[in-house]
Design a protein around this motif. Structure first.
Motif, PDB file in Angstrom:
ATOM      1  N   GLN A   1      65.960 -11.518 -62.992  1.00 37.03           N
ATOM      2  CA  GLN A   1      65.305 -12.509 -62.356  1.00 37.03           C
ATOM      3  C   GLN A   1      66.310 -12.791 -61.122  1.00 37.03           C
ATOM      4  O   GLN A   1      67.529 -12.976 -61.348  1.00 37.03           O
ATOM      5  CB  GLN A   1      64.890 -13.767 -63.000  1.00 37.03           C
ATOM      6  N   VAL A   2      65.876 -13.233 -59.886  1.00 39.30           N
ATOM      7  CA  VAL A   2      66.692 -13.654 -58.787  1.00 39.30           C
ATOM      8  C   VAL A   2      67.465 -12.408 -58.210  1.00 39.30           C
ATOM      9  O   VAL A   2      67.393 -12.295 -56.902  1.00 39.30           O
ATOM     10  CB  VAL A   2      67.490 -14.787 -58.985  1.00 39.30           C
ATOM     11  N   GLN A   3      68.106 -11.790 -58.766  1.00 41.79           N
ATOM     12  CA  GLN A   3      68.906 -10.613 -58.492  1.00 41.79           C
ATOM     13  C   GLN A   3      68.018  -9.485 -58.111  1.00 41.79           C
ATOM     14  O   GLN A   3      68.232  -8.738 -57.115  1.00 41.79           O
ATOM     15  CB  GLN A   3      69.945 -10.211 -59.266  1.00 41.79           C
ATOM     16  N   TYR A   4      67.014  -9.196 -58.992  1.00 41.92           N
ATOM     17  CA  TYR A   4      66.127  -7.938 -58.693  1.00 41.92           C
ATOM     18  C   TYR A   4      64.758  -8.153 -58.381  1.00 41.92           C
ATOM     19  O   TYR A   4      63.998  -7.262 -58.085  1.00 41.92           O
ATOM     20  CB  TYR A   4      66.311  -6.888 -59.703  1.00 41.92           C
ATOM     21  N   TRP A   5      64.386  -9.230 -58.809  1.00 42.02           N
ATOM     22  CA  TRP A   5      62.843  -9.820 -58.738  1.00 42.02           C
ATOM     23  C   TRP A   5      63.015 -11.170 -58.162  1.00 42.02           C
ATOM     24  O   TRP A   5      63.642 -12.056 -58.825  1.00 42.02           O
ATOM     25  CB  TRP A   5      61.972  -9.559 -59.601  1.00 42.02           C
ATOM     26  N   SER A   6      61.949 -11.630 -57.221  1.00 38.55           N
ATOM     27  CA  SER A   6      61.880 -12.992 -57.170  1.00 38.55           C
ATOM     28  C   SER A   6      60.353 -13.305 -56.811  1.00 38.55           C
ATOM     29  O   SER A   6      59.606 -12.412 -56.570  1.00 38.55           O
ATOM     30  CB  SER A   6      62.744 -13.492 -55.642  1.00 38.55           C
ATOM     31  N   VAL A   7      59.794 -14.669 -57.049  1.00 40.71           N
ATOM     32  CA  VAL A   7      58.549 -15.097 -56.659  1.00 40.71           C
ATOM     33  C   VAL A   7      58.489 -16.120 -55.924  1.00 40.71           C
ATOM     34  O   VAL A   7      59.240 -17.150 -56.049  1.00 40.71           O
ATOM     35  CB  VAL A   7      57.819 -15.051 -58.268  1.00 40.71           C
ATOM     36  N   SER A   8      57.634 -16.161 -54.746  1.00 45.15           N
ATOM     37  CA  SER A   8      57.542 -17.355 -54.017  1.00 45.15           C
ATOM     38  C   SER A   8      56.192 -17.933 -54.544  1.00 45.15           C
ATOM     39  O   SER A   8      55.104 -17.245 -54.776  1.00 45.15           O
ATOM     40  CB  SER A   8      57.393 -17.058 -52.460  1.00 45.15           C
ATOM     41  N   CYS A   9      56.212 -19.233 -53.842  1.00 48.27           N
ATOM     42  CA  CYS A   9      54.904 -20.134 -54.225  1.00 48.27           C
ATOM     43  C   CYS A   9      54.452 -20.597 -53.053  1.00 48.27           C
ATOM     44  O   CYS A   9      55.390 -21.570 -52.361  1.00 48.27           O
ATOM     45  CB  CYS A   9      55.121 -21.020 -55.346  1.00 48.27           C
ATOM     46  N   LEU A  10      53.149 -20.465 -52.598  1.00 48.67           N
ATOM     47  CA  LEU A  10      52.757 -20.972 -51.207  1.00 48.67           C
ATOM     48  C   LEU A  10      53.686 -20.514 -50.231  1.00 48.67           C
ATOM     49  O   LEU A  10      54.079 -21.622 -49.453  1.00 48.67           O
ATOM     50  CB  LEU A  10      52.570 -22.388 -51.313  1.00 48.67           C
ATOM     51  N   PRO A  11      54.074 -19.249 -49.859  1.00 49.96           N
ATOM     52  CA  PRO A  11      55.062 -19.043 -48.770  1.00 49.96           C
ATOM     53  C   PRO A  11      54.246 -19.153 -47.554  1.00 49.96           C
ATOM     54  O   PRO A  11      53.237 -19.165 -47.440  1.00 49.96           O
ATOM     55  CB  PRO A  11      55.226 -17.560 -49.099  1.00 49.96           C
ATOM     56  N   ALA A  12      55.240 -19.484 -46.439  1.00 46.77           N
ATOM     57  CA  ALA A  12      54.559 -19.796 -45.296  1.00 46.77           C
ATOM     58  C   ALA A  12      54.708 -18.325 -44.547  1.00 46.77           C
ATOM     59  O   ALA A  12      55.156 -17.770 -43.642  1.00 46.77           O
ATOM     60  CB  ALA A  12      55.608 -20.679 -44.369  1.00 46.77           C
ATOM     61  N   LEU A  13      53.276 -17.656 -44.854  1.00 44.17           N
ATOM     62  CA  LEU A  13      53.063 -16.385 -44.392  1.00 44.17           C
ATOM     63  C   LEU A  13      51.689 -16.371 -43.669  1.00 44.17           C
ATOM     64  O   LEU A  13      50.916 -16.662 -44.059  1.00 44.17           O
ATOM     65  CB  LEU A  13      53.190 -15.331 -45.556  1.00 44.17           C
TER      66      LEU A  13
END
Length: 367
Positions: free
Chosen positions: A209-221
């Motif tokens: 986690q964090v180093q090799y994968w991350s998950v965003s929540c409601l990203p401004a995309l």
């Protein structure tokens, strides 16, 4: 002619089972892998010998591949990447079809070589396509990676489950969008979908986690036609699992996989029966093996991932390759620790049967 990095053995000859299988599948006569012969093949096809190729190493392992541009370029690359195999010969099968057609033929050939002829096929013998030493190897040894790839869901269940505690600024960033996300009617189902992906396809998700994968929540995309991005799980710079909401409110899921490990035979028909469609290569950095699968709902995603071992293995192989290519970069700051913690807390609850790369039962049901 300049020498190639392999060393041809004077008394070496192709294994009889390899020769029999290759001829039966229209790969033709073996050709010594030398610079002269590679140049000759290129000239014979105006610089673009397209189609399928097969090479055989000194210990009679084989590799099956495709190229819609030039198999010669691919073979020269393999001489470097698989120098330890000491490639002795190659065979060529011309096919000027589309990339989709070539992928379908390659996938079928790989499965038949493994399960019909029981050949040692490099495409599946190694846990990752990324063969050189990487930073990831310092966190998870290559032997541990091989064991993990044999049965990702079971290995993840037995792995270290230590949660990473965010610092105050990381927690503040996570708190910004998470409460709003949790008020959405599909939030619980989305978290469950993420947790299933972590359990089935992400190498050692607590450790990485964090180093090799991350998950965003409601990203401004910004998406087109009124679509909204709800969640993105990334590795390196690549989105691996992403969940969108349509203007109608419908939620769909997209996931990156390695196409070579998807169900063989009529792959599209097998996936359609699960409600899944293929989107092909979506990202410039996705690599030649990327196959993005589209699931029209979180329910379809959960059912397909629980039902199909080949889909899980294809997703796991793609994820392992991405981690070996490098750490999370620009997406690290958008990691939502609250969403990640909730998804990780659910990961062990999924009833996934132990599996291995010996998917012969699945093969029989999908051909």
């Amino acid at each position: 002619m300049p020498p190639t990095p392999n060393r041809l053995l004077s008394d070496w000859k192709s294994a009889s089972d390899v020769d029999e299988w290759a001829r039966a599948h229209e790969f033709g006569e073996p050709i010594e892998l030398t610079d002269r012969n590679l140049r000759a093949l290129s000239r014979a096809h105006s610089g673009h010998p397209v189609g399928l190729y097969l090479w055989e190493g000194a210990e009679h392992e084989i590799y099956l591949g495709i190229s819609a541009d030039s198999v010669v370029k691919r073979l020269r690359r393999h001489l470097i990447d698989y120098d330890f195999a000491n490639i002795q010969n190659f065979r060529y099968r011309h096919h000027a079809g589309t990339s989709r057609e070539l992928r379908d033929i390659e996938r079928q050939c790989i499965w038949e070589a493994i399960w019909t002829q029981r050949l040692v096929v490099f495409n599946t013998e190694h846990a990752s396509s990324v063969l050189h030493n990487t930073d990831f190897d310092r966190l998870v040894t290559e032997d541990e990676q091989l064991v993990w790839f044999e049965d990702p869901a079971t290995a993840n269940l037995a792995s270290d489950h230590a949660y990473r505690t965010p610092d105050p600024s990381e927690l503040a960033r996570s708190t910004k969008n998470y409460p709003r996300f949790m008020r959405m009617p599909d939030a619980d189902r989305i978290i469950s979908a993420v947790s299933l992906y972590l359990r089935a396809a992400v190498p050692f998700p607590f450790q990485t986690q964090v180093q090799y994968w991350s998950v965003s929540c409601l990203p401004a995309l910004r998406l087109t036609d009124g679509y909204k991005r709800l969640v993105t799980l990334s590795m390196g710079i690549l989105e691996m699992l992403w969940i969108n909401q349509a203007p109608s409110g419908a939620v769909d899921v997209r996931m990156g996989t390695d196409y070579r490990f998807l169900p063989p035979g009529d792959t599209e028909a097998v996936l359609r029966r699960l409600g899944v469609t293929m989107a092909g290569i979506v990202h410039d950095r996705g690599g030649a093996n990327e196959e993005v699968l589209v699931f029209p709902s979180t329910e379809t995603f959960v059912h397909a991932l629980q039902t199909s071992a080949p889909i899980r293995i294809a997703a796991a192989r793609f994820a392992l390759d991405r981690m070996r290519m490098g750490k999370v970069t620009r997406h690290k700051e958008s990691h939502n620790y609250l969403l990640a913690e909730e998804a990780l807390s659910r990961a062990d609850g999924w009833p996934i049967a132990s599996e291995s790369l010996d998917l012969s039962d699945t093969l029989e049901t999908t051909l």
